[in-house]
Each structure stands twice: as C-alpha cells, then as structure tokens.
Design a protein around this motif. Structure first.
Motif, PDB file in Angstrom:
ATOM      1  N   THR A  43       0.865  -1.178   0.000  1.00  0.00           N
ATOM      2  CA  THR A  43       0.000   0.000   0.000  1.00  0.00           C
ATOM      3  C   THR A  43       0.901   1.227   0.000  1.00  0.00           C
ATOM      4  OG1 THR A  43      -0.142  -0.035   2.413  1.00  0.00           O
ATOM      5  CG2 THR A  43      -1.926  -1.100   1.205  1.00  0.00           C
ATOM      6  N   THR A  44       0.437   2.276  -0.651  1.00  0.00           N
ATOM      7  CA  THR A  44       1.211   3.508  -0.728  1.00  0.00           C
ATOM      8  C   THR A  44       0.392   4.649  -0.157  1.00  0.00           C
ATOM      9  OG1 THR A  44       2.270   2.685  -2.735  1.00  0.00           O
ATOM     10  CG2 THR A  44       2.509   5.023  -2.268  1.00  0.00           C
ATOM     11  N   THR A  45       0.959   5.327   0.836  1.00  0.00           N
ATOM     12  CA  THR A  45       0.334   6.519   1.404  1.00  0.00           C
ATOM     13  C   THR A  45       1.398   7.593   1.520  1.00  0.00           C
ATOM     14  OG1 THR A  45       0.735   5.651   3.627  1.00  0.00           O
ATOM     15  CG2 THR A  45      -1.455   5.337   2.735  1.00  0.00           C
ATOM     16  N   ASN A  46       1.086   8.774   0.985  1.00  0.00           N
ATOM     17  CA  ASN A  46       2.022   9.905   1.010  1.00  0.00           C
ATOM     18  C   ASN A  46       3.391   9.526   0.446  1.00  0.00           C
ATOM     19  OD1 ASN A  46       0.033  11.462   2.233  1.00  0.00           O
ATOM     20  ND2 ASN A  46       0.722  10.899   4.289  1.00  0.00           N
ATOM     21  N   ASN A  61      -7.139  -0.770  -1.413  1.00  0.00           N
ATOM     22  CA  ASN A  61      -6.079  -0.204  -2.255  1.00  0.00           C
ATOM     23  C   ASN A  61      -4.741  -0.924  -2.099  1.00  0.00           C
ATOM     24  OD1 ASN A  61      -7.893   1.747  -3.176  1.00  0.00           O
ATOM     25  ND2 ASN A  61      -7.389   3.098  -1.466  1.00  0.00           N
TER      26      ASN A  61
END
Length: 119
Positions: A43-46, A61
């Motif tokens: 997962t990718t956040t920021n 996601n």
C-alpha cells in the motif's frame, strides 16, 4: 582429554527465496521454520510504501507484488523487509552468530550477489 568441536551445535540458517514461496529454517530440520508467500501486499500513502506479508487480512487499495522478476531480485527494499520478517517472526535467530546458506538462480548477476551478501 582434548575436545573437538565439529560445529554441529551451531545451526546454519538455510534460506530459499523463490518466486512463489519463501522458505527459511535451520539446516538439518525436517521442515522450514518459515514458509510464507514471496508475494507481498503493498500500500502507498504519502509516497511511502508499506509492506504487508499477511495477505489473509484484506486492505483497501492493496497491490500484490513480488520482489523478484524472473528469479532475480529487482525490489531490494521489499526483499529486505521480507527477509527481516521471516527471520524476526519465524526463525528468531541472530544472523551475526549463525552461518547462512542462501539459494539463488545460477544466472544471478554478480552485482545482485554482492548486494545480497551485504544484507
């Protein structure tokens, strides 16, 4: 009386990071201590990637990726996290005190082999 230490009391760690599954354990054991999928949830956040090795918990996601491409490591960060997870959570060994035997493809580039030794 002279004692001879054959080194049998020091268990070598054996690792096989395959395209489908990762197996890590001690030489001489009947089964590996860790048998987990090499595929990893990402997962990718920021712009920061988080790796999830327990794929039984669905996350929104999430993309399923592998650190290997054609048997050769192409995502070193993911590979290192997978390696740490298998050693920390399953084998519970101190790598500085145990010999290590790691399998690899016969056509593994020498640069990849050197980087693997640095880990």
């Amino acid at each position: 009386k002279v004692m001879y230490n054959s080194g049998d009391d020091i268990g070598a760690i054996v690792a096989d990071i395959g395209s489908f599954a990762t197996r890590v354990g001690y030489a001489g054991d009947d089964m590996p201590k860790a048998y987990l999928p090499t595929l990893t949830g990402v997962t990718t956040t920021n712009n920061k990637k988080d790796y999830h090795f327990d794929l039984s918990n669905f996350r929104q996601n999430i993309s399923i990726e592998s650190p290997l491409r054609d048997g050769i490591i192409h995502d070193w960060d993911m590979f290192e996290r997978l390696w740490e997870c298998s050693i920390r959570n399953f084998v519970k060994a101190d790598l500085s005190e145990s010999p290590l035997l790691m399998s690899e493809k016969s056509f593994n580039p020498s640069t990849s082999r050197q980087k693997l030794c640095e880990l």
